[in-house]
Design an enzyme around this catalytic site. Structure first.
Site, mmCIF file in Angstrom:
data_model
loop_
_atom_site.group_PDB
_atom_site.id
_atom_site.type_symbol
_atom_site.label_atom_id
_atom_site.label_comp_id
_atom_site.label_asym_id
_atom_site.label_seq_id
_atom_site.Cartn_x
_atom_site.Cartn_y
_atom_site.Cartn_z
ATOM 1 N N SER A 125 0.879 -1.288 -0.187
ATOM 2 C CA SER A 125 -0.036 0.098 -0.105
ATOM 3 C C SER A 125 0.758 1.468 0.030
ATOM 4 C CB SER A 125 -0.725 0.138 1.232
ATOM 5 O OG SER A 125 -1.328 1.153 1.490
ATOM 6 N N TYR A 149 -1.983 -0.706 10.661
ATOM 7 C CA TYR A 149 -2.171 -1.394 9.492
ATOM 8 C C TYR A 149 -0.997 -1.177 8.556
ATOM 9 C CZ TYR A 149 -3.682 -1.766 4.539
ATOM 10 O OH TYR A 149 -3.732 -1.771 3.343
ATOM 11 N N LYS A 153 1.869 -3.919 6.833
ATOM 12 C CA LYS A 153 2.400 -3.940 5.328
ATOM 13 C C LYS A 153 3.958 -3.617 5.217
ATOM 14 C CE LYS A 153 -1.404 -4.533 3.490
ATOM 15 N NZ LYS A 153 -1.911 -5.688 2.845
HETATM 16 P P1 NAD Z 1 -11.102 -6.783 1.069
HETATM 17 O O1 NAD Z 1 -11.379 -6.648 2.691
HETATM 18 O O2 NAD Z 1 -12.303 -6.529 0.261
HETATM 19 O O3 NAD Z 1 -10.469 -7.973 0.511
HETATM 20 C C1 NAD Z 1 -9.665 -8.816 1.753
HETATM 21 C C2 NAD Z 1 -9.969 -10.318 1.651
HETATM 22 O O4 NAD Z 1 -9.066 -11.027 2.434
HETATM 23 C C3 NAD Z 1 -11.565 -10.406 2.332
HETATM 24 O O5 NAD Z 1 -12.293 -11.251 1.234
HETATM 25 C C4 NAD Z 1 -11.379 -11.068 3.328
HETATM 26 O O6 NAD Z 1 -12.462 -11.864 4.001
HETATM 27 C C5 NAD Z 1 -10.099 -11.960 3.353
HETATM 28 N N1 NAD Z 1 -9.439 -12.243 4.496
HETATM 29 C C6 NAD Z 1 -9.005 -11.291 5.563
HETATM 30 N N2 NAD Z 1 -8.393 -12.054 6.498
HETATM 31 C C7 NAD Z 1 -8.263 -13.141 6.001
HETATM 32 C C8 NAD Z 1 -7.705 -14.452 6.680
HETATM 33 N N3 NAD Z 1 -6.992 -14.313 7.836
HETATM 34 N N4 NAD Z 1 -7.979 -15.565 6.003
HETATM 35 C C9 NAD Z 1 -8.377 -15.658 4.653
HETATM 36 N N5 NAD Z 1 -8.920 -14.556 4.341
HETATM 37 C C10 NAD Z 1 -8.914 -13.308 4.771
HETATM 38 O O7 NAD Z 1 -10.067 -5.609 0.775
HETATM 39 P P2 NAD Z 1 -9.557 -5.184 -0.721
HETATM 40 O O8 NAD Z 1 -9.741 -3.904 -0.723
HETATM 41 O O9 NAD Z 1 -9.840 -6.222 -1.611
HETATM 42 O O10 NAD Z 1 -7.891 -5.489 -0.217
HETATM 43 C C11 NAD Z 1 -7.009 -6.476 -0.486
HETATM 44 C C12 NAD Z 1 -5.795 -6.204 -0.113
HETATM 45 O O11 NAD Z 1 -5.095 -4.942 -0.673
HETATM 46 C C13 NAD Z 1 -5.473 -6.240 1.289
HETATM 47 O O12 NAD Z 1 -4.327 -6.537 1.733
HETATM 48 C C14 NAD Z 1 -5.415 -4.456 1.483
HETATM 49 O O13 NAD Z 1 -4.655 -4.032 2.939
HETATM 50 C C15 NAD Z 1 -4.775 -4.150 0.260
HETATM 51 N N6 NAD Z 1 -4.851 -2.704 0.048
HETATM 52 C C16 NAD Z 1 -6.286 -2.127 -0.026
HETATM 53 C C17 NAD Z 1 -6.315 -0.886 -0.198
HETATM 54 C C18 NAD Z 1 -7.581 -0.311 -0.517
HETATM 55 O O14 NAD Z 1 -7.982 1.058 -0.244
HETATM 56 N N7 NAD Z 1 -8.846 -1.361 -0.876
HETATM 57 C C19 NAD Z 1 -5.304 0.030 -0.677
HETATM 58 C C20 NAD Z 1 -3.757 -0.290 -0.485
HETATM 59 C C21 NAD Z 1 -3.818 -2.040 -0.261
HETATM 60 C C1 WQD Z 2 -9.099 9.794 0.674
HETATM 61 C C2 WQD Z 2 -9.554 11.269 0.999
HETATM 62 C C3 WQD Z 2 -9.721 11.905 3.237
HETATM 63 C C4 WQD Z 2 -13.400 9.923 3.739
HETATM 64 C C5 WQD Z 2 -6.606 4.776 2.948
HETATM 65 C C6 WQD Z 2 -5.542 4.293 3.617
HETATM 66 C C7 WQD Z 2 -4.602 3.542 2.840
HETATM 67 C C8 WQD Z 2 -5.094 2.678 1.815
HETATM 68 C C9 WQD Z 2 -6.279 3.631 0.797
HETATM 69 C C10 WQD Z 2 -5.036 0.685 2.324
HETATM 70 C C11 WQD Z 2 -8.490 12.030 1.984
HETATM 71 C C12 WQD Z 2 -10.968 12.271 2.467
HETATM 72 C C13 WQD Z 2 -12.220 10.412 3.140
HETATM 73 C C14 WQD Z 2 -14.540 10.781 4.110
HETATM 74 C C15 WQD Z 2 -13.166 12.731 3.216
HETATM 75 N N1 WQD Z 2 -5.526 1.578 2.092
HETATM 76 N N2 WQD Z 2 -12.337 11.621 2.997
HETATM 77 N N3 WQD Z 2 -14.245 12.075 3.915
HETATM 78 O O1 WQD Z 2 -6.845 7.919 3.547
HETATM 79 O O2 WQD Z 2 -5.975 8.411 1.149
HETATM 80 O O3 WQD Z 2 -6.076 5.993 2.294
HETATM 81 O O4 WQD Z 2 -7.042 4.151 1.968
HETATM 82 O O5 WQD Z 2 -3.840 0.402 2.191
HETATM 83 O O6 WQD Z 2 -3.546 3.156 3.485
HETATM 84 O O7 WQD Z 2 -4.952 5.147 4.692
HETATM 85 O O8 WQD Z 2 -8.140 7.057 1.590
HETATM 86 O O9 WQD Z 2 -10.422 7.035 0.963
HETATM 87 O O10 WQD Z 2 -9.672 7.351 3.342
HETATM 88 O O11 WQD Z 2 -9.500 9.296 1.996
HETATM 89 O O12 WQD Z 2 -13.131 13.842 3.289
HETATM 90 O O13 WQD Z 2 -15.750 10.314 4.698
HETATM 91 O O14 WQD Z 2 -10.773 11.498 1.234
HETATM 92 O O15 WQD Z 2 -9.389 13.039 4.129
HETATM 93 O O16 WQD Z 2 -8.280 13.328 1.635
HETATM 94 P P1 WQD Z 2 -6.728 7.741 2.002
HETATM 95 P P2 WQD Z 2 -9.537 7.615 2.088
#
Ligand code: NAD
Ligand code: WQD
Length: 338
Positions: A125, A149, A153
Site C-alpha cells: 500500500s 495497519y 504492510k
Molecule cells: P477486502 O477486505 O475486500 O479483501 C480482503 C479479503 O481477505 C476479504 O475477502 C477477507 O475476507 C479476506 N481475509 C482477511 N483476512 C483473512 C484471513 N486471515 N484468511 C483468509 N482470508 C482473509 O480488501 P481489498 O480492498 O480487496 O484489499 C485487498 C488487499 O489490498 C488487502 O491486503 C489490503 O490491505 C490491500 N490494500 C487495499 C487498499 C484499498 O484501499 N482497498 C489499498 C492498499 C492496499
Molecule cells: C481519501 C481522501 C480524506 C473519507 C486509505 C488508507 C491507505 C489505503 C487507501 C489501504 C482523504 C478524504 C475520506 C470521508 C473525506 N488503504 N475523506 N471524507 O486516507 O488516502 O488512504 O485508503 O492500504 O492505507 O490510509 O483514503 O479514501 O480514506 O481518503 O473527506 O468520509 O478523502 O481526508 O483526503 P486515504 P480515503
C-alpha cells in the site's frame, strides 16, 4: 503460470483480479475466510467469465488447512490479498492486525516454502510511504509506518526481503496500491463495506444511493487547488490488470521489488464528489469538517518504474471510476445482500 493461488480472492480487489486471471486463461484457486466478503462475489466472477474457481473457505492462519490446499494443487505463484485494512480499527486493535496480517502471512510463507513455491505478488500500500516529503512518490522514497495497519504492510515487505536474502529462489512483487476506486463495468461486482465506509469513494456512493445522509469532507484548508485532500485514485480494473503484469515479471526471477500502482494524477475530494454527481446525476450533500488525524494533504504516485519494468499503466480515468462505481452501487444498493 497456469495455476495461481489467490488469498483474499473474494474481496474487493481480489474478485476483480480473479476476472482478469480467468480471462487470460489462468486457473484460479481462492482461499478466503469470508471475514470481509461474500461468496456471491465469486459466483458473479464465474458468471461474468463463464469459468470456474476452486474455492476454500479457509483462514490463512490455519496451518493444517493451508497445507491441504498446497497438497491438492501445484501453484506457479500466490497473489496475496488476504488481510484486514481498516486504519482506525488497527489503531484501536493493533494485535488483531499483527495476528491476521503478519502472522497470517507468516503461515502462508511457511506453507509456500514447504511446498517449494517461491513466487509471490503481495498487496502492499502507499501507506508504507508514511507522510511523504514531496510528490510524486517514487518507490525509492523513505518508508515508515503511521499506524498499525501500515506497520503490518511494512513488516511483511521486510519479511519478504529477508527471505530473499536467505534463499534467492524467493521472488516477490510488492504492489503498492494508491487509492482503489470503481467497479467492474458489468455492475455485478464492486466494493461492499460491511460497516460505515472509512474510505471516500464507498462513502460518496452510499450518500448518492441514500444510505448515508451527507459526506463529511475532512479539511477544507489544505494547501491544494480547492483546499481539500488530493489522492491518486486508480480504477480497480486497472489495478487488477497490474497483477497479471506482476505474474509475468516473476518469470524473470526478479527478487523482491516494489512497484507503485497509481495513475500519477491527483484529484481532490471535491473533484471526486463533482465527478460522482455527474455519474449519478444527483446532488451529493456534504459538509466541510475538521481534518482527519493522520491525513496528508497530497499523495500521488510516480508510475514511471512500473511502466518501464512491468509494461503497465492505468488507462481508465475519473469518469470510468465514478460511472462504474455508481453502476455497482445503484444496481446493488445493499451490496451482495440484495
Ligand atoms: P477486502 O477486505 O475486500 O479483501 C480482503 C479479503 O481477505 C476479504 O475477502 C477477507 O475476507 C479476506 N481475509 C482477511 N483476512 C483473512 C484471513 N486471515 N484468511 C483468509 N482470508 C482473509 O480488501 P481489498 O480492498 O480487496 O484489499 C485487498 C488487499 O489490498 C488487502 O491486503 C489490503 O490491505 C490491500 N490494500 C487495499 C487498499 C484499498 O484501499 N482497498 C489499498 C492498499 C492496499
Ligand atoms: C481519501 C481522501 C480524506 C473519507 C486509505 C488508507 C491507505 C489505503 C487507501 C489501504 C482523504 C478524504 C475520506 C470521508 C473525506 N488503504 N475523506 N471524507 O486516507 O488516502 O488512504 O485508503 O492500504 O492505507 O490510509 O483514503 O479514501 O480514506 O481518503 O473527506 O468520509 O478523502 O481526508 O483526503 P486515504 P480515503
Amino acid at each position: 503460470m497456469n495455476k495461481v493461488l489467490v488469498t483474499g480472492g473474494a474481496g474487493y480487489i481480489g474478485s476483480h483480479t480473479c476476472i482478469e486471471l480467468l480471462h487470460s486463461g489462468v486457473d484460479v484457486v481462492v482461499v478466503d475466510n469470508l471475514s470481509n466478503s461474500n461468496l456471491k462475489a465469486l459466483e458473479r466472477v464465474e458468471s461474468i467469465t463463464g469459468k470456474s474457481i476452486t474455492f476454500y473457505e479457509v483462514d490463512i492462519r490455519n496451518v493444517e488447512e493451508m497445507d491441504k490446499v498446497f497438497v491438492a494443487h501445484s501453484f506457479y505463484a500466490v497473489i496475496h490479498f488476504a488481510g484486514l485494512k481498516a486504519v482506525g480499527e488497527s489503531v484501536a486493535q493493533p494485535l488483531k492486525y499483527f495476528d491476521n496480517n503478519i502472522y497470517g502471512t507468516q503461515v502462508l510463507l511457511q506453507t509456500m516454502k514447504k511446498h517449494e513455491i517461491f513466487n509471490l505478488v503481495f498487496s502492499s500500500s502507499a501507506t508504507v510511504y508514511g507522510e511523504p516529503a514531496s510528490v510524486p512518490i517514487t518507490e525509492g522514497f523513505p518508508l515508515s509506518a503511521v499506524n498499525p495497519y501500515g506497520r503490518s504492510k511494512l513488516v511483511i515487505e521486510d519479511m519478504l526481503r529477508d527471505l530473499n536474502v536467505s534463499d534467492s529462489r524467493w521472488n516477490a512483487i510488492l504492489l503498492r496500491y494508491f487509492n482503489p476506486a470503481g467497479a467492474h463495468v458489468s455492475g455485478l461486482i464492486g466494493e461492499d463495506p460491511q460497516d460505515i465506509p472509512n474510505n471516500l469513494m464507498p462513502y460518496i456512493s452510499q450518500v448518492a444511493v441514500g444510505k448515508l445522509e451527507y459526506l463529511s469532507v475532512y479539511g477544507g484548508d489544505y494547501d491544494t487547488h480547492d483546499g481539500t485532500g488530493v489522492r491518486d485514485y486508480i480504477h480497480v480494473v486497472d489495478l487488477a490488470k497490474g497483477h497479471l503484469c506482476a505474474l509475468e515479471k516473476l518469470k524473470s526471477n526478479p527478487g523482491v521489488v516494489p512497484y507503485n500502482l497509481g495513475t500519477g494524477i491527483g484529484y481532490s475530494v471535491l473533484d471526486m464528489l463533482a465527478a460522482f454527481e455527474q455519474a449519478a446525476e444527483c446532488k451529493i450533500p456534504y459538509q466541510i469538517v475538521d481534518r482527519r488525524a493522520g491525513d496528508t494533504a497530497i499523495c500521488y504516485a510516480d508510475v514511471s518504474l512500473t511502466k518501464a519494468d512491468l509494461g503497465w499503466q492505468a488507462v481508465l480515468g475519473i469518469e470510468e471510476m465514478t460511472g462504474d462505481g455508481w453502476r455497482w452501487q445503484s444496481q446493488n444498493p445493499k451490496g451482495y445482500e440484495d
